[in-house]
Design a protein around this motif. Sequence first.
Motif, mmCIF file in Angstrom:
data_model
loop_
_atom_site.group_PDB
_atom_site.id
_atom_site.type_symbol
_atom_site.label_atom_id
_atom_site.label_comp_id
_atom_site.label_asym_id
_atom_site.label_seq_id
_atom_site.Cartn_x
_atom_site.Cartn_y
_atom_site.Cartn_z
ATOM 1 N N CYS A 12 0.838 -1.197 -0.093
ATOM 2 C CA CYS A 12 -0.041 -0.095 0.139
ATOM 3 C C CYS A 12 0.761 1.155 -0.187
ATOM 4 O O CYS A 12 0.625 2.220 -0.817
ATOM 5 C CB CYS A 12 -0.876 0.057 1.047
ATOM 6 S SG CYS A 12 -2.261 -1.449 1.060
ATOM 7 N N ASN A 30 -1.975 -2.398 -10.957
ATOM 8 C CA ASN A 30 -2.307 -3.577 -9.978
ATOM 9 C C ASN A 30 -1.174 -4.036 -9.466
ATOM 10 O O ASN A 30 -0.093 -3.964 -10.284
ATOM 11 C CB ASN A 30 -3.272 -4.628 -10.544
ATOM 12 C CG ASN A 30 -3.273 -5.068 -12.068
ATOM 13 O OD1 ASN A 30 -2.278 -5.622 -12.521
ATOM 14 N ND2 ASN A 30 -3.966 -4.553 -12.706
ATOM 15 N N SER A 43 -3.842 -6.258 -5.130
ATOM 16 C CA SER A 43 -4.665 -5.072 -5.250
ATOM 17 C C SER A 43 -5.905 -5.748 -5.839
ATOM 18 O O SER A 43 -5.956 -6.134 -6.701
ATOM 19 C CB SER A 43 -4.160 -4.142 -5.942
ATOM 20 O OG SER A 43 -3.869 -4.340 -7.195
ATOM 21 N N THR A 47 -9.802 -0.646 -7.816
ATOM 22 C CA THR A 47 -9.244 0.160 -6.710
ATOM 23 C C THR A 47 -8.067 1.101 -7.298
ATOM 24 O O THR A 47 -7.305 0.909 -8.224
ATOM 25 C CB THR A 47 -8.777 -0.624 -5.354
ATOM 26 O OG1 THR A 47 -7.664 -1.462 -6.075
ATOM 27 C CG2 THR A 47 -9.864 -1.346 -4.854
ATOM 28 N N LEU A 52 -5.212 2.244 -1.460
ATOM 29 C CA LEU A 52 -5.433 0.904 -0.991
ATOM 30 C C LEU A 52 -5.298 0.758 0.655
ATOM 31 O O LEU A 52 -4.596 1.330 1.255
ATOM 32 C CB LEU A 52 -4.186 0.142 -1.615
ATOM 33 C CG LEU A 52 -4.076 0.036 -2.963
ATOM 34 C CD1 LEU A 52 -2.959 -0.629 -3.456
ATOM 35 C CD2 LEU A 52 -5.432 -0.790 -3.629
ATOM 36 N N LEU A 57 -6.892 -6.130 0.993
ATOM 37 C CA LEU A 57 -6.086 -6.449 -0.224
ATOM 38 C C LEU A 57 -6.625 -8.102 -0.233
ATOM 39 O O LEU A 57 -6.815 -8.849 0.682
ATOM 40 C CB LEU A 57 -4.639 -6.671 0.179
ATOM 41 C CG LEU A 57 -3.927 -5.172 0.293
ATOM 42 C CD1 LEU A 57 -2.210 -5.756 0.537
ATOM 43 C CD2 LEU A 57 -4.211 -4.418 -1.274
#
Length: 216
Positions: A12, A30, A43, A47, A52, A57
């Motif tokens: 993240c 991603n 991911s 999103t 994130l 996750l």
Amino acid sequence: MSEEARVREQICDLAKSLFDRGLTHGSTGNISARTSDGGLLVSPTGTSFGRLDPSRLSRVDSEGRHVSGDKPTKEMPLHTSFYDTRSQAGAVVHLHSCHAVAWSMMPDVNEDDFLPPLTPYAIMQLGRVKLLPFFRPGDPAMGEAVRGLAGKRTAVMLANHGPVVAGKDVEAACNAIEELEATARLAMLTCGCRPRQLKAEEILDLVTTFNVEWEA
């Protein structure tokens, strides 16, 4: 903090850094990392890299089953193709970075050696980058195209779409994909100017000194 918790936080943090510096935008891109039990942290679909949540996750087990967290990215076949063909891969990152995408649209780009040898760093971190043809986003054929490379490339460029890079861990993969974008930017900035490129003997010295995978 457990190792998995640390990797969740790292995914993240690095994703947000990439987003904040404009290397991917909106809900594009991603990222995934291998877990100690052979599964993956991924991911979620739809999103933003800038927002994130470590606790949300996607967690995928070693058999490819989604076991917890939000639904994983639709590009899972792209990620698993690297893990299945490169045993040393510990993370995979896919971006929609602007200059790499722009360079993929240029008519004379070398499909087998996407990045021109402008600096030593792309060679050291990426080896040769393969330019793959355009695929519809989420098309499993992207993964099959990577599998067709038989693990010989750490990075590919999806034409008109974005780069994908595998690394030994999340930090290495992110560093390498940043180098790919930086080199593509240099290529665009110097396009038509006939810049001095590294000579064959200089490239060979880098490949030998730094033990770079350099498949033809």
